[in-house]
Structure formats: C-alpha cells, structure tokens
Design an enzyme around this catalytic site. Structure first.
Site, short mmCIF file in Angstrom:
data_model
loop_
_atom_site.label_atom_id
_atom_site.label_comp_id
_atom_site.label_asym_id
_atom_site.label_seq_id
_atom_site.Cartn_x
_atom_site.Cartn_y
_atom_site.Cartn_z
N PHE B 436 0.81 -1.22 0.00
CA PHE B 436 0.00 0.00 0.00
C PHE B 436 0.85 1.27 0.00
O PHE B 436 0.29 2.35 -0.02
CB PHE B 436 -0.92 0.01 1.23
CG PHE B 436 -1.71 -1.27 1.38
CD1 PHE B 436 -2.89 -1.43 0.68
CD2 PHE B 436 -1.24 -2.31 2.16
CE1 PHE B 436 -3.61 -2.61 0.78
CE2 PHE B 436 -1.96 -3.51 2.27
CZ PHE B 436 -3.14 -3.66 1.57
N HIS B 437 2.19 1.12 0.04
CA HIS B 437 3.04 2.31 0.20
C HIS B 437 4.14 2.36 -0.86
O HIS B 437 5.31 2.21 -0.54
CB HIS B 437 3.71 2.31 1.58
CG HIS B 437 2.77 2.18 2.73
ND1 HIS B 437 3.11 1.60 3.93
CD2 HIS B 437 1.48 2.58 2.87
CE1 HIS B 437 2.08 1.64 4.76
NE2 HIS B 437 1.07 2.22 4.13
N PRO B 438 3.79 2.60 -2.13
CA PRO B 438 4.87 2.74 -3.11
C PRO B 438 5.69 4.00 -2.83
O PRO B 438 5.15 5.02 -2.41
CB PRO B 438 4.12 2.87 -4.44
CG PRO B 438 2.76 3.34 -4.10
CD PRO B 438 2.48 2.80 -2.73
#
Lengths: 136, 505
Positions: B436-438
């Site tokens: 969920f955290h590129p």
C-alpha cells in the site's frame, strides 16, 4: 455481463457450483445467491480493460483449465471434482498471474455471496449499516 | 473553490503561479501552504469529489469509485503483489487506514548520510510534522474504538513480553465503523478533502476534479505548465485544457509521478526515474479463536508493535468485511465455507516489511504504467519471522488455528507447526502479499547523477518542476508514509514561498 456468450454463462454456472457450493455450515450456495445480476452490474461499472480481464479469465479457465488435468476438455463440461481440482491448482499456483485469475474470478461469486443479507446474518456479521455503528 | 471539470468550458485555459497535479498527502498541503502565502494555485485531480460520500452504496461501489482501476492494480514479478491506490479528491488518504507516523530519525539520518539532503534537517521537519498533525487531528486511537481485534493482539503480545500500543490516527470522533479503506462512513477519518483542501480552497486555491494531466510543458529547461484532458461521467475525454504556470508540482504518487516524467521524457538525466521502487510489502495473519471476536467492529488498524522495527518488521492491525476477506482466505468451496462460518471468531493482524527489494516503474501502454517488483530472499525471511511472531502472539491469546499467507502451510494449529514453517525454506513465490506504500521512484539527493530531485524536491534537470509525494524517499521508510509526505511537501512549499522571486511569473 455485457455481451456474455452462452459459453461464458456455462463457465460461470460451472464455477459457481465449485466456489459457492450448496450445504455446509453457511446454509446458502449457488442456487440461492443471485450472482449473475451482480456480475453484470459490476462488469458494466468497471473500466473497459478490467471488463476484458474478466472475459479473459473466463476464457482461460474454460479452455486452458483442463491442462492441469492433462487432458483436453472444456471446464464447463467437466465433472464437479475435476473442476475443483483445476480451481485448487489455479489457487495454489506460485505464478501470481495464474493465482490472480482464480482470485478475481472467485470474487465474482464470493462478493455477492458474502454481501447477501441472509449470509451475513448466518455468519454473524452485523457491521456498519445504515449509518449506525454496531460495536458489540 | 472546488470545481468539477464538467462545469468548465471546452478547451479551458488558465494561468497560475503554480499548478499541482494530485490532491493526496503531497498535493493538498502544498496547495494550502502556497495559497496561504498568496500564490495563485490551481490543483488538478483525476478522480472525483466524494464529499460527502454516501455510504448507502453497494459494497462494490467504493472500490469502483475511489480506487484506481477498481482496486485491480498490481506489481509484476515474484510474487506479483496487489498495489491499490486511491483516485479521488484526497488521493489515497481517502482510502488509507489513517495511520500516522513521523519519519524515524534513524531513517532520516541514513538518508542524510547516503544522499546528502544538504538543505533539509530533521529539526526543520519537526514544526512541519506538528503543523500537519494539527491540521489533520492526529491522536492516539481511543481505547474504546480499538475493538476486540486489536485488544486481543495486545493481550497476546503482553503475555510474550512484546510491546504493543494504540496507533496514532488522523480522526475526529471515530466510532470504529471499521471501514477506513472504503472511505470513512462517519467522516471521522481526516483525509485531505476534509482539511488541507477546503482550507486551500478558502484561501483562494482553485481545485479542479476529473482532470487528467497528460503533458508537462517545458520551455528552455524551465517548467511552464501542463496540458491534459477533462473527463466526462464515463471517465472518457470530454475536452482538453491548458494551464500555464512557472511552477509545476507532481504529486501523483510513486507510481504515476515517475510515469508522468517517463511519458514526457523529462527530468531523467540520472536514469533514476522509475527505479528504486519500494512498496512496504505486507501480509496478513488470521487467527481463529473459540470465542466471538467480531473483529469488524472497531478500528481495523488500531494497534501496532514496532518491537521488531530494527529488523525491518512492523506489525499493524487489519480486518476486512466478509465480502472482501472471503477471497483472501486460503481455501475453496466447502472448506472456505467452513472458515467463513467462523468469521465472527477471526482476528487479523498484518506484517509489514521494510523492503530492501527494489522494483521499477516503466512506461506501459497508454496511461497504464508497468510496475516490476521481485521480492528478495532477505525480505522473504523477514516475512517468515513476522508471520511466526504474530502466530505466536495469537496462540498465546488463545487461537485454535492460524491461517497463514504461506502457500502449502495455509493452516497452522500449534506452535509446533511454526517450526515446520521455518524448516520449509519459504520462497518469495510462496507468499501471498499486498502493498500500500509505493515510494522511492524519483528519489531525492544532492547529486544529479544518482537522484531525480534535490532536497527541496525540485528536479535537478528542470527548473520549476517539483515532485512532492513518496516518490522522493530515497529508500524504504519503514512506517506508514502519509505524515512524512505531508511534512516534505510543506518543506518544499516553504522553499517556494521563501524564493518566490525565482519562480513567480
């Protein structure tokens, strides 16, 4: 689904019997759950490329699923046990794109199943609804 | 004002001091800070404005409306990993879990050592964190909203001597509806469209929704504006638009900001645009207990443990409604029904890894980027350890069964089974992950040869072109990134305000 062919409908029917079978501890299955209208509605709503992914997945399962059984026969014409074996193989594949075909296709049935009021009641889910938070 | 582009005329043209692309944790604070300083700000958002969002909708609709590509975005590699992103006013903050961390000092120190960041000190960021936390009402998750899911984990952790605590979250009057990732039905989660964006709008910023930027205009190596298309109700092109501005800020997230640069063929003298992708891969561990837990009730991501953060492992709560959880469980048909019959007895916790693996964003077809990412064995081993820890915590809390994200070891029934997990030599392909955290794809640094932006987030190559989102992080952050994105964005905005004569038209 838009332009759903008779063969795709047959594939969906064959999948439903495996993914949301009758009986068991949750007393609802493919005969009670109205999955086709949901699939039609969802497919109409998603972007075109996602719709084509859904078509592709059904096509892949129908015509290539049997490769996991080492014989050539359309998925919708196989018996229940063979179909389950194919889906288990897809689900257990270490190639995510293959596993993804199973996950996305199973979602077509599991979403309408587990958002059905009767099923939610059966599994005891009384989550947020109508603006009222039911913290138990 | 906040305007739907459908109300604007064809071939729309406007001038501004700054045009910001994206309304999430990067774009919104930038718009606010510059509007506050008297800049003429235009912010463009590809998604729609869902405020106030009606939660009388069907379960599928939030996914369709607020997630990019209906939530069906993923990385290609081993394993391929779902990577959902928001596409709405407020960006991903509208569908995130509302977890707030400042950048760990150790991580910032590492970035300083490795990449210079000569203009930025941790002490500069502290007041910016305070400002952002004040704006979005960051507070510790109230104990009464944690729900049994988080409390059970905390009890189990205490028994094993592992510290855990409530997470800091951006909320007002959270009642624990448990639906953060579908847009908060109580309007309790303070995502960007509830604070920074209306505040920017009140200060004179123009915010246009359903506006997709296609081209960054450059004149003699200086940014001069953007061109793009306004979208209609069916998300198809309605008309073109042009915005002229001497400052362009890309805040499209770590997938779409580099993709925009690659598509335009700019700011990539270093060859680093799109490279160094980190994603904080995460997996879920489900415990099944004898008693009813009703894990959907209460804040899903309400508690955490950072006891293993030094090893790159963060443990954070999660849970999902049955329609979504059902296809994430490791079973089919009758067995899945058996599991789902125990839905009210399930608890869920996530393992998030500070990844040393690096992926890459490349140009794909049309406006679809290609995201490549392979998980290395070191990160795989972190998952095995994280899954082991959460499983032990759940067993200590009384779980009778664990559903693990490791293929072939789907069900664990005792601590002894965990030994099998360690002996099994788990490979990346065995894991079922999501992320969920590129971040990291336009990394910042002092040297133009190995970074894309400098430490005030301006590209080395193009004057007036800034990137303000998680793309600029030089490596994996290790904690949920929204606060750090906001603080960095405010830092860059302050730089612009202090150097306005260099940029304003």
């Amino acid at each position: 689904m838009n332009n759903l062919t008779p063969r795709e409908k047959a594939t969906l029917e064959a999948l439903a019997a495996c993914i949301i079978p009758e009986g068991g501890p949750v007393p609802f299955g493919f005969k009670e759950i109205n999955y086709l209208p949901f699939i039609e509605e969802m497919a109409a709503a998603v972007p075109a490329h996602i719709r084509w992914v859904i078509h592709f997945n059904l096509w892949f399962i129908e015509y290539f699923g049997c490769l996991y059984l080492h014989r050539l026969k359309a998925f919708s014409k196989l018996g229940l046990n063979d179909r389950e074996l194919i889906l288990l193989s897809l689900r257990g594949s270490k190639r995510f794109l293959i596993r993804g075909i199973y996950i996305l296709t199973s979602a077509l049935f599991l979403i309408p199943m587990y958002k059905d009021e009767s099923v939610m009641n059966a599994i005891g889910y009384t989550g947020f609804k109508n603006g009222v938070n039911k913290i138990t | 004002m906040i305007i739907d582009s459908q109300t604007l005329e064809e071939n729309f043209h406007a001038d501004a001091d700054v045009v910001i692309v994206g309304s999430g944790a990067g774009g919104a604070p930038m718009a606010y800070q510059l509007a506050k300083a008297g800049w003429k700000v235009i912010l463009l958002e590809e998604g729609r404005n869902y405020t106030p969002y009606s939660f009388e909708r069907k379960s599928w609709e939030p996914m369709r409306d607020m997630y990019r590509d209906s939530g069906m975005t993923f990385t290609l590699g081993t394993p391929s990993i779902p990577l959902p992103m928001g596409r709405a006013l407020g960006g991903t903050t509208i569908i995130n879990s509302g977890t707030c961390f400042r950048i760990p000092e150790k991580v910032f120190g590492h970035w300083k050592n490795e990449f210079g960041l000569s203009e930025m000190e941790y002490s500069d960021l502290v007041p910016l964190f305070e400002k952002a936390e004040d704006m979005i009402h960051v507070q510790s998750a109230p104990l009464e909203t944690l729900g049994a899911n988080n409390r059970l984990f905390m009890e189990g952790a205490t028994k094993l001597g592992i510290q855990s605590k409530p997470l800091n979250r951006n909320i007002i009057n959270c009642k624990g509806a448990g639906l953060c990732v579908f847009g908060c039905p109580e309007n309790a989660k303070q995502s960007m469209e509830k604070n920074f964006l209306p505040a920017a709008s009140n200060l004179g910023a123009t915010i246009i929704t359903s506006a997709r930027v296609e081209k960054i205009c450059i004149k003699k190596n200086v940014a001069s504006g953007v061109e793009g298309i306004f979208l209609d109700e069916q998300r198809k092109q309605r008309t073109k638009f042009t915005i002229d501005a001497p400052v362009v800020v890309l805040s499209c997230g770590a997938i779409y900001s580099p993709h925009m640069l690659l598509k335009n063929g700019i700011a990539n003298r270093s060859g680093q645009v799109g490279r160094n992708l980190h994603i904080h891969p995460a997996s879920k561990v489900i415990g099944i207990f004898d008693e009813e837990i009703n894990a959907w009730s209460g804040t899903p991501q309400g508690a955490y443990s950072d006891d293993f953060a030094a090893e790159g492992i963060m443990l954070e709560g999660f849970f999902l409604p049955p329609a979504i959880l059902s296809f994430a469980l490791p079973a089919l048909g009758r067995k899945l029904k058996d599991y789902m019959a125990d839905y009210s007895k399930m608890a869920g916790f996530g393992v998030m890894v500070t990844d040393s693996s690096r992926g890459r964003v490349m140009r794909g077809l049309g406006h679809f980027p290609l995201v490549l990412y392979n998980l290395n064995q070191s990160d795989t081993d972190k998952f095995v350890k994280g899954i082991d820890i959460v499983s032990r915590i759940y067993f200590a809390a009384g779980a009778r069964k664990i559903l693990s994200p490791v293929h072939g070891m789907d069900e664990l029934t005792s601590v002894d089974d965990l030994e099998k997990l360690h002996r099994a030599k788990v490979r990346a392909a065995d894991l079922e992950l999501s992320a969920f955290h590129p971040m990291g794809t336009c990394r910042m640094g002092d040297l133009a040869k190995n970074s894309v932006v400098n430490s005030h987030l301006e590209t080395h190559d193009i004057k007036g072109l800034f990137v303000a989102d998680a793309s600029v992080f030089p490596s994996s952050l290790g904690v949920n990134p929204q606060m750090t994105i906001m603080a960095f964005s405010l830092f860059a905005a302050n730089y612009l305000v202090n150097n306005k004569e260099k940029y304003r038209a």
